[in-house]
Design an enzyme around this catalytic site. Structure first.
Site, PDB file in Angstrom:
ATOM      1  N   ASN A 210    -110.668  31.959 -21.211  1.00 10.08           N
ATOM      2  CA  ASN A 210    -109.372  31.732 -21.565  1.00 10.08           C
ATOM      3  C   ASN A 210    -108.679  31.217 -20.437  1.00 10.08           C
ATOM      4  O   ASN A 210    -109.100  30.811 -19.190  1.00 10.08           O
ATOM      5  CB  ASN A 210    -108.766  32.921 -22.101  1.00 10.08           C
ATOM      6  CG  ASN A 210    -108.567  34.042 -21.211  1.00 10.08           C
ATOM      7  OD1 ASN A 210    -107.627  33.931 -20.094  1.00 10.08           O
ATOM      8  ND2 ASN A 210    -109.088  35.114 -21.555  1.00 10.08           N
ATOM      9  N   PRO A 305    -116.138  46.421 -24.141  1.00  8.42           N
ATOM     10  CA  PRO A 305    -115.219  47.851 -23.873  1.00  8.42           C
ATOM     11  C   PRO A 305    -113.726  47.417 -23.773  1.00  8.42           C
ATOM     12  O   PRO A 305    -113.473  46.265 -23.222  1.00  8.42           O
ATOM     13  CB  PRO A 305    -115.831  48.456 -22.589  1.00  8.42           C
ATOM     14  CG  PRO A 305    -116.430  47.359 -22.149  1.00  8.42           C
ATOM     15  CD  PRO A 305    -116.833  46.329 -23.031  1.00  8.42           C
ATOM     16  N   ILE A 307    -111.064  47.986 -21.513  1.00 10.55           N
ATOM     17  CA  ILE A 307    -111.026  48.608 -20.085  1.00 10.55           C
ATOM     18  C   ILE A 307    -109.777  49.815 -19.997  1.00 10.55           C
ATOM     19  O   ILE A 307    -109.939  50.694 -19.549  1.00 10.55           O
ATOM     20  CB  ILE A 307    -110.866  47.635 -18.964  1.00 10.55           C
ATOM     21  CG1 ILE A 307    -112.405  46.780 -19.252  1.00 10.55           C
ATOM     22  CG2 ILE A 307    -110.909  48.168 -17.605  1.00 10.55           C
ATOM     23  CD1 ILE A 307    -112.348  45.650 -18.266  1.00 10.55           C
ATOM     24  N   LYS A 337     -99.880  48.294 -29.303  1.00 11.52           N
ATOM     25  CA  LYS A 337    -100.702  48.473 -28.216  1.00 11.52           C
ATOM     26  C   LYS A 337    -100.501  49.483 -27.219  1.00 11.52           C
ATOM     27  O   LYS A 337    -101.464  50.291 -26.791  1.00 11.52           O
ATOM     28  CB  LYS A 337    -100.981  47.223 -27.349  1.00 11.52           C
ATOM     29  CG  LYS A 337    -101.554  46.232 -28.256  1.00 11.52           C
ATOM     30  CD  LYS A 337    -102.006  44.651 -27.212  1.00 11.52           C
ATOM     31  CE  LYS A 337    -102.825  43.835 -28.315  1.00 11.52           C
ATOM     32  NZ  LYS A 337    -102.800  42.443 -27.676  1.00 11.52           N
TER      33      LYS A 337
HETATM   34  O1  PMT Z   1    -103.036  34.748 -15.358  1.00  9.33           O
HETATM   35  P1  PMT Z   1    -101.612  33.883 -15.754  1.00  9.33           P
HETATM   36  O2  PMT Z   1    -102.096  32.385 -15.946  1.00  9.33           O
HETATM   37  O3  PMT Z   1    -100.527  34.117 -14.556  1.00  9.33           O
HETATM   38  O4  PMT Z   1    -101.196  34.568 -17.285  1.00  9.33           O
HETATM   39  C1  PMT Z   1    -100.372  35.790 -16.969  1.00  9.33           C
HETATM   40  C2  PMT Z   1    -101.223  36.588 -18.517  1.00  9.33           C
HETATM   41  C3  PMT Z   1    -100.657  35.732 -19.440  1.00  9.33           C
HETATM   42  C4  PMT Z   1    -102.562  36.480 -18.635  1.00  9.33           C
HETATM   43  C5  PMT Z   1    -100.418  38.007 -18.363  1.00  9.33           C
HETATM   44  O5  PMT Z   1     -99.135  37.783 -18.160  1.00  9.33           O
HETATM   45  C6  PMT Z   1    -100.993  38.646 -19.627  1.00  9.33           C
HETATM   46  O6  PMT Z   1    -100.051  38.858 -20.413  1.00  9.33           O
HETATM   47  N1  PMT Z   1    -102.251  39.539 -19.308  1.00  9.33           N
HETATM   48  C7  PMT Z   1    -102.679  40.121 -20.699  1.00  9.33           C
HETATM   49  C8  PMT Z   1    -103.469  39.535 -21.417  1.00  9.33           C
HETATM   50  C9  PMT Z   1    -104.391  40.131 -22.568  1.00  9.33           C
HETATM   51  O7  PMT Z   1    -105.247  40.011 -22.585  1.00  9.33           O
HETATM   52  O8  PMT Z   1    -103.375  40.721 -23.149  1.00  9.33           O
HETATM   53  P2  PMT Z   1    -104.045  41.415 -24.559  1.00  9.33           P
HETATM   54  O9  PMT Z   1    -102.633  41.590 -25.237  1.00  9.33           O
HETATM   55  O10 PMT Z   1    -105.082  40.753 -25.274  1.00  9.33           O
HETATM   56  O11 PMT Z   1    -104.578  43.009 -23.904  1.00  9.33           O
HETATM   57  C10 PMT Z   1    -103.724  43.966 -23.965  1.00  9.33           C
HETATM   58  C11 PMT Z   1    -104.040  44.910 -22.641  1.00  9.33           C
HETATM   59  O12 PMT Z   1    -105.354  45.238 -22.621  1.00  9.33           O
HETATM   60  C12 PMT Z   1    -103.974  44.061 -21.312  1.00  9.33           C
HETATM   61  O13 PMT Z   1    -103.706  44.944 -20.354  1.00  9.33           O
HETATM   62  C13 PMT Z   1    -105.343  43.757 -20.825  1.00  9.33           C
HETATM   63  O14 PMT Z   1    -105.733  43.618 -19.604  1.00  9.33           O
HETATM   64  C14 PMT Z   1    -106.173  44.961 -21.641  1.00  9.33           C
HETATM   65  N2  PMT Z   1    -107.413  44.655 -22.187  1.00  9.33           N
HETATM   66  C15 PMT Z   1    -107.722  43.873 -23.280  1.00  9.33           C
HETATM   67  C16 PMT Z   1    -108.980  43.905 -23.692  1.00  9.33           C
HETATM   68  C17 PMT Z   1    -109.993  44.369 -23.177  1.00  9.33           C
HETATM   69  N3  PMT Z   1    -111.325  44.376 -23.825  1.00  9.33           N
HETATM   70  N4  PMT Z   1    -109.919  45.253 -22.074  1.00  9.33           N
HETATM   71  C18 PMT Z   1    -108.454  45.375 -21.692  1.00  9.33           C
HETATM   72  O15 PMT Z   1    -108.509  46.180 -20.654  1.00  9.33           O
END
Ligand code: PMT
Length: 402
Positions: A210, A305, A307, A337
């Site tokens: 991404n 997974p 994380i 979430k």
């Molecule tokens: O890196 P930049 O270009 O500065 O952009 C910043 C950002 C938009 C990436 C950042 O601000 C952000 O939103 N990060 C989270 C991105 C994400 O994966 O969001 P999510 O809504 O899909 O996941 C929710 C949470 O679960 C997040 O804390 C993610 O790190 C965590 N996760 C998700 C999937 C997974 N398999 N394991 C995880 O730990």
């Protein structure tokens, strides 16, 4: 240590004899790592030439509020937004009076009204002017409004008088300015931060990933160090420079990130998941480059997974903060979430907006806890990270008090 790395400082120079020291100040701030832009009052130009400060700072010097050319390049509102800190050195009695009354009659005083950055004043004036009741009352007023005062120093003055009123030593000003960026809010804490994307290989040369640049996570790492934390940064494949004093561990896939996180989790006090982790990976990774074949191709994906959910449900869990990257119903999904992953806090951003979120310099977020939410409006990721770290430190300390 370059204690002002990545800090954007406006140096406001007003018309006092100590203005000649502003050249040294530009150098000192830059040597400590800061980017400096100089704004001069017209009377400051009588003491030191704008050309000198332009050459030293490497940026145009701003003087006039109503200069259309200068406003077209970087207007006073943009300057006000650009600054992480506005340092006025030397600050005359007259300028302190303008600051105190909130008058916006020149570029520097207007900028002070428009900025939300910390304003710092290093007074410089004759000792009798410093002691004067008007100056003291202006001083009290600006302190009450949140302005920080550095100095003045005592000693021999240019006019021959001896007393309080000399501008503080340039080196001392640089040290004090750097100190202002260090909050100590997370002294003694070990924080782990994930940043950037993960990559899931399809074959030796292709992958699913991404647009995450790592900017948000790296800014958080820098802000956490400034707040006194020991920081471990688990970084996906990004081009960001490592902030000083941060332990960086580079990973590529979600499996790598998972392994690195759990290797460093013991003794971790806070976990911040800003990485954009791939939820799925290809079920098979081809050993050789996949050849073009039929018109369509199906790739089977399997779940990775989660994380952060595993961290938040670990037996000795750290204070766990997630990010939610959503394109619609941002707050609703973020709240889900927060619950589903058992987080302490979640920071929601709308990644449908190209000005914020993925790979942009700015972000706007809503920080959601179980007791409420706070909107942090659009600002640079560097500034936002500092504000977030202060807020996270507060929530973390409250959680420890039970
Ligand atoms: O890196 P930049 O270009 O500065 O952009 C910043 C950002 C938009 C990436 C950042 O601000 C952000 O939103 N990060 C989270 C991105 C994400 O994966 O969001 P999510 O809504 O899909 O996941 C929710 C949470 O679960 C997040 O804390 C993610 O790190 C965590 N996760 C998700 C999937 C997974 N398999 N394991 C995880 O730990």
């Amino acid at each position: 240590m370059n204690r002002l790395t990545n800090k954007q400082i406006i140096l406001g120079v007003t018309g006092g004899i100590a203005a000649y020291k502003s050249a040294e100040l530009v150098r000192g701030l830059q040597k400590a790592g800061a980017s400096v832009r100089v704004v001069m009052t017209s009377s400051a130009c009588e003491f030191v030439t704008p050309l000198t400060l332009q050459a030293l700072s490497g940026n145009p010097v701003h003087i006039d509020l109503l200069d259309t050319d200068a406003e077209a390049a970087m207007g006073h509102i943009e300057l006000a937004r650009w600054a992480d800190l506005v340092l006025i050195a030397p600050a005359t009695a007259s300028f302190m009076s303008r600051l105190s009354s909130g008058s916006g009659e020149d570029l520097l005083s207007t900028l002070c009204l428009a900025t939300d950055a910390q304003i710092v004043v290093a007074p410089s004036m004759n000792q009798a002017m410093w002691r004067d009741a008007f100056t003291q009352s202006n001083l009290e007023n600006i302190i009450e409004k949140g302005v920080k005062i550095l100095g003045p120093d005592e000693g021999q003055q240019a006019c021959g008088d001896v007393g309080l009123g000399r501008m503080l030593d340039v080196d001392q000003i640089v040290i004090e300015v750097a100190n202002l960026f260090e909050s100590h809010a997370l002294n003694g804490c070990h924080i782990m931060i994930t940043a950037g994307p993960t990559r899931e290989a399809l074959d030796p040369v292709r992958y699913i990933s991404n647009e995450s640049s790592g900017k948000m996570g790296f800014a958080l790492a820098q802000a956490a160090v400034e707040a006194g934390a020991k920081v471990t940064l688990i970084a996906g494949p990004v081009q960001q420079p490592t902030p000083e004093h941060v332990q960086r561990i580079n990973v590529v896939s979600t499996a790598d990130m998972h392994a690195a996180v759990f290797e460093h989790l013991p003794n971790c006090d806070m976990f911040i998941g800003s990485a954009a982790v791939a939820d799925y990976r290809p079920a098979q990774v081809a050993e050789r480059k996949i050849k073009k074949g039929d018109q369509t191709m199906t790739i089977e994906l399997v779940r990775n997974p989660d994380i952060i959910a595993e961290v938040a449900n670990a037996s000795a869990r750290p204070f766990t903060v997630g990010f939610a990257a959503e394109t619609n119903d941002v707050i609703e999904y973020a709240n889900k979430k927060l619950e589903q992953k058992n987080l302490d806090l979640i920071i929601a951003n709308n990644v449908a907006d190209k000005q914020i979120g993925f790979n942009s310099d700015d972000n706007e977020v809503t920080m959601i806890s179980r007791s409420g939410s706070t909107l942090l409006p659009k600002m640079s990721k560097t500034k936002l990270a500092r504000q977030l770290i202060e807020q996270l430190a507060r929530h973390y300390l409250l959680s420890k008090q039970g």
